[in-house]
Design a protein around this motif. Structure first.
Motif, PDB file in Angstrom:
ATOM      1  N   UNK A  11      52.882  42.906  17.563  1.00  0.00           N
ATOM      2  CA  UNK A  11      53.337  44.175  18.113  1.00  0.00           C
ATOM      3  C   UNK A  11      53.855  43.984  19.531  1.00  0.00           C
ATOM      4  N   UNK A  12      53.181  43.159  20.306  1.00  0.00           N
ATOM      5  CA  UNK A  12      53.624  42.878  21.677  1.00  0.00           C
ATOM      6  C   UNK A  12      54.964  42.154  21.656  1.00  0.00           C
ATOM      7  N   UNK A  13      55.115  41.202  20.738  1.00  0.00           N
ATOM      8  CA  UNK A  13      56.380  40.477  20.620  1.00  0.00           C
ATOM      9  C   UNK A  13      57.508  41.437  20.258  1.00  0.00           C
ATOM     10  N   UNK A  14      57.240  42.341  19.320  1.00  0.00           N
ATOM     11  CA  UNK A  14      58.258  43.312  18.925  1.00  0.00           C
ATOM     12  C   UNK A  14      58.592  44.264  20.073  1.00  0.00           C
ATOM     13  N   UNK A  15      57.595  44.625  20.885  1.00  0.00           N
ATOM     14  CA  UNK A  15      57.856  45.502  22.022  1.00  0.00           C
ATOM     15  C   UNK A  15      58.752  44.821  23.054  1.00  0.00           C
ATOM     16  N   UNK A  16      58.579  43.518  23.228  1.00  0.00           N
ATOM     17  CA  UNK A  16      59.360  42.786  24.231  1.00  0.00           C
ATOM     18  C   UNK A  16      60.745  42.414  23.690  1.00  0.00           C
ATOM     19  N   UNK A  17      60.776  41.756  22.560  1.00  0.00           N
ATOM     20  CA  UNK A  17      62.030  41.221  22.013  1.00  0.00           C
ATOM     21  C   UNK A  17      62.766  42.252  21.172  1.00  0.00           C
ATOM     22  N   UNK A  18      62.042  43.024  20.412  1.00  0.00           N
ATOM     23  CA  UNK A  18      62.650  43.988  19.492  1.00  0.00           C
ATOM     24  C   UNK A  18      62.243  43.659  18.067  1.00  0.00           C
ATOM     25  N   UNK A  19      62.379  44.620  17.192  1.00  0.00           N
ATOM     26  CA  UNK A  19      61.986  44.448  15.798  1.00  0.00           C
ATOM     27  C   UNK A  19      63.047  43.673  15.021  1.00  0.00           C
ATOM     28  N   UNK A  20      62.605  43.030  13.957  1.00  0.00           N
ATOM     29  CA  UNK A  20      63.505  42.349  13.034  1.00  0.00           C
ATOM     30  C   UNK A  20      63.344  43.017  11.675  1.00  0.00           C
ATOM     31  N   UNK A  21      64.161  44.055  11.447  1.00  0.00           N
ATOM     32  CA  UNK A  21      64.046  44.839  10.229  1.00  0.00           C
ATOM     33  C   UNK A  21      64.795  44.182   9.087  1.00  0.00           C
ATOM     34  N   UNK A  22      64.182  44.228   7.910  1.00  0.00           N
ATOM     35  CA  UNK A  22      64.817  43.799   6.677  1.00  0.00           C
ATOM     36  C   UNK A  22      64.680  44.939   5.670  1.00  0.00           C
ATOM     37  N   UNK A  23      65.615  45.017   4.740  1.00  0.00           N
ATOM     38  CA  UNK A  23      65.568  46.068   3.727  1.00  0.00           C
ATOM     39  C   UNK A  23      64.445  45.739   2.755  1.00  0.00           C
ATOM     40  N   UNK A  24      63.460  46.627   2.666  1.00  0.00           N
ATOM     41  CA  UNK A  24      62.347  46.405   1.758  1.00  0.00           C
ATOM     42  C   UNK A  24      62.554  47.123   0.428  1.00  0.00           C
ATOM     43  N   UNK A  25      63.340  48.203   0.448  1.00  0.00           N
ATOM     44  CA  UNK A  25      63.582  48.953  -0.777  1.00  0.00           C
ATOM     45  C   UNK A  25      64.883  49.722  -0.626  1.00  0.00           C
ATOM     46  N   UNK A  26      65.712  49.661  -1.657  1.00  0.00           N
ATOM     47  CA  UNK A  26      66.954  50.433  -1.647  1.00  0.00           C
ATOM     48  C   UNK A  26      66.737  51.637  -2.556  1.00  0.00           C
ATOM     49  N   UNK A  27      66.601  52.800  -1.951  1.00  0.00           N
ATOM     50  CA  UNK A  27      66.314  54.029  -2.684  1.00  0.00           C
ATOM     51  C   UNK A  27      67.560  54.495  -3.424  1.00  0.00           C
ATOM     52  N   UNK A  28      68.661  54.647  -2.706  1.00  0.00           N
ATOM     53  CA  UNK A  28      69.965  54.957  -3.292  1.00  0.00           C
ATOM     54  C   UNK A  28      70.973  54.021  -2.647  1.00  0.00           C
ATOM     55  N   UNK A  29      72.254  54.271  -2.906  1.00  0.00           N
ATOM     56  CA  UNK A  29      73.265  53.394  -2.313  1.00  0.00           C
ATOM     57  C   UNK A  29      73.362  53.560  -0.805  1.00  0.00           C
ATOM     58  N   UNK A  30      72.893  54.686  -0.261  1.00  0.00           N
ATOM     59  CA  UNK A  30      72.983  54.909   1.174  1.00  0.00           C
ATOM     60  C   UNK A  30      71.640  55.196   1.850  1.00  0.00           C
ATOM     61  N   UNK A  31      70.564  55.263   1.106  1.00  0.00           N
ATOM     62  CA  UNK A  31      69.227  55.467   1.672  1.00  0.00           C
ATOM     63  C   UNK A  31      68.397  54.222   1.395  1.00  0.00           C
ATOM     64  N   UNK A  32      67.852  53.642   2.459  1.00  0.00           N
ATOM     65  CA  UNK A  32      67.073  52.406   2.330  1.00  0.00           C
ATOM     66  C   UNK A  32      65.784  52.527   3.124  1.00  0.00           C
ATOM     67  N   UNK A  33      64.806  51.713   2.750  1.00  0.00           N
ATOM     68  CA  UNK A  33      63.576  51.605   3.524  1.00  0.00           C
ATOM     69  C   UNK A  33      63.569  50.224   4.171  1.00  0.00           C
ATOM     70  N   UNK A  34      63.180  50.169   5.422  1.00  0.00           N
ATOM     71  CA  UNK A  34      63.174  48.927   6.189  1.00  0.00           C
ATOM     72  C   UNK A  34      61.755  48.600   6.632  1.00  0.00           C
ATOM     73  N   UNK A  35      61.463  47.292   6.738  1.00  0.00           N
ATOM     74  CA  UNK A  35      60.175  46.827   7.236  1.00  0.00           C
ATOM     75  C   UNK A  35      60.431  45.742   8.269  1.00  0.00           C
ATOM     76  N   UNK A  36      59.692  45.770   9.378  1.00  0.00           N
ATOM     77  CA  UNK A  36      59.800  44.735  10.401  1.00  0.00           C
ATOM     78  C   UNK A  36      59.096  43.484   9.894  1.00  0.00           C
ATOM     79  N   UNK A  37      59.726  42.336  10.056  1.00  0.00           N
ATOM     80  CA  UNK A  37      59.134  41.077   9.608  1.00  0.00           C
ATOM     81  C   UNK A  37      57.841  40.758  10.347  1.00  0.00           C
ATOM     82  N   UNK A  38      57.783  41.101  11.614  1.00  0.00           N
ATOM     83  CA  UNK A  38      56.631  40.724  12.443  1.00  0.00           C
ATOM     84  C   UNK A  38      55.480  41.712  12.345  1.00  0.00           C
ATOM     85  N   UNK A  39      55.714  42.952  12.728  1.00  0.00           N
ATOM     86  CA  UNK A  39      54.615  43.914  12.866  1.00  0.00           C
ATOM     87  C   UNK A  39      54.436  44.817  11.658  1.00  0.00           C
ATOM     88  N   UNK A  40      55.312  44.699  10.645  1.00  0.00           N
ATOM     89  CA  UNK A  40      55.233  45.474   9.402  1.00  0.00           C
ATOM     90  C   UNK A  40      55.457  46.972   9.600  1.00  0.00           C
TER      91      UNK A  40
END
Length: 77
Positions: A11-40
């Motif tokens: 969490x501290x790393x994400x606060x300093x550097x920033x989050x690294x989001x990846x698409x965890x679920x594609x709900x529709x073609x334009x709505x997605x759910x994202x999860x940070x690799x580090x802090x979840x």
């Protein structure tokens, strides 16, 4: 206890550097759910297309939206 220490460090790393989001679920073609690799941390897109925190309400909305979207796509094909 080790797990919480690692999560706090990420969490501290994400606060300093920033989050690294990846698409965890594609709900529709334009709505997605994202999860940070580090802090979840989880985000989703709202009605305006902006990222917002994934709350239980948004989880329910996304699951209903996904169900409607998949039914429509099956009906179209």
């Amino acid at each position: 206890m080790k797990k919480s220490t690692n999560q706090n460090a990420f969490k501290i790393i994400c606060d300093i550097i920033g989050h690294k989001y990846v698409v965890s679920k594609q709900v529709t073609s334009h709505v997605k759910e994202y999860t940070c690799k580090c802090c979840k941390k989880q985000l989703t897109t709202n009605s305006n297309g902006d990222l917002t925190e994934l709350t239980p309400t948004f989880k329910e909305i996304n699951s209903i939206l996904e169900d409607i979207y998949t039914r429509r796509m099956v009906r179209i094909k």
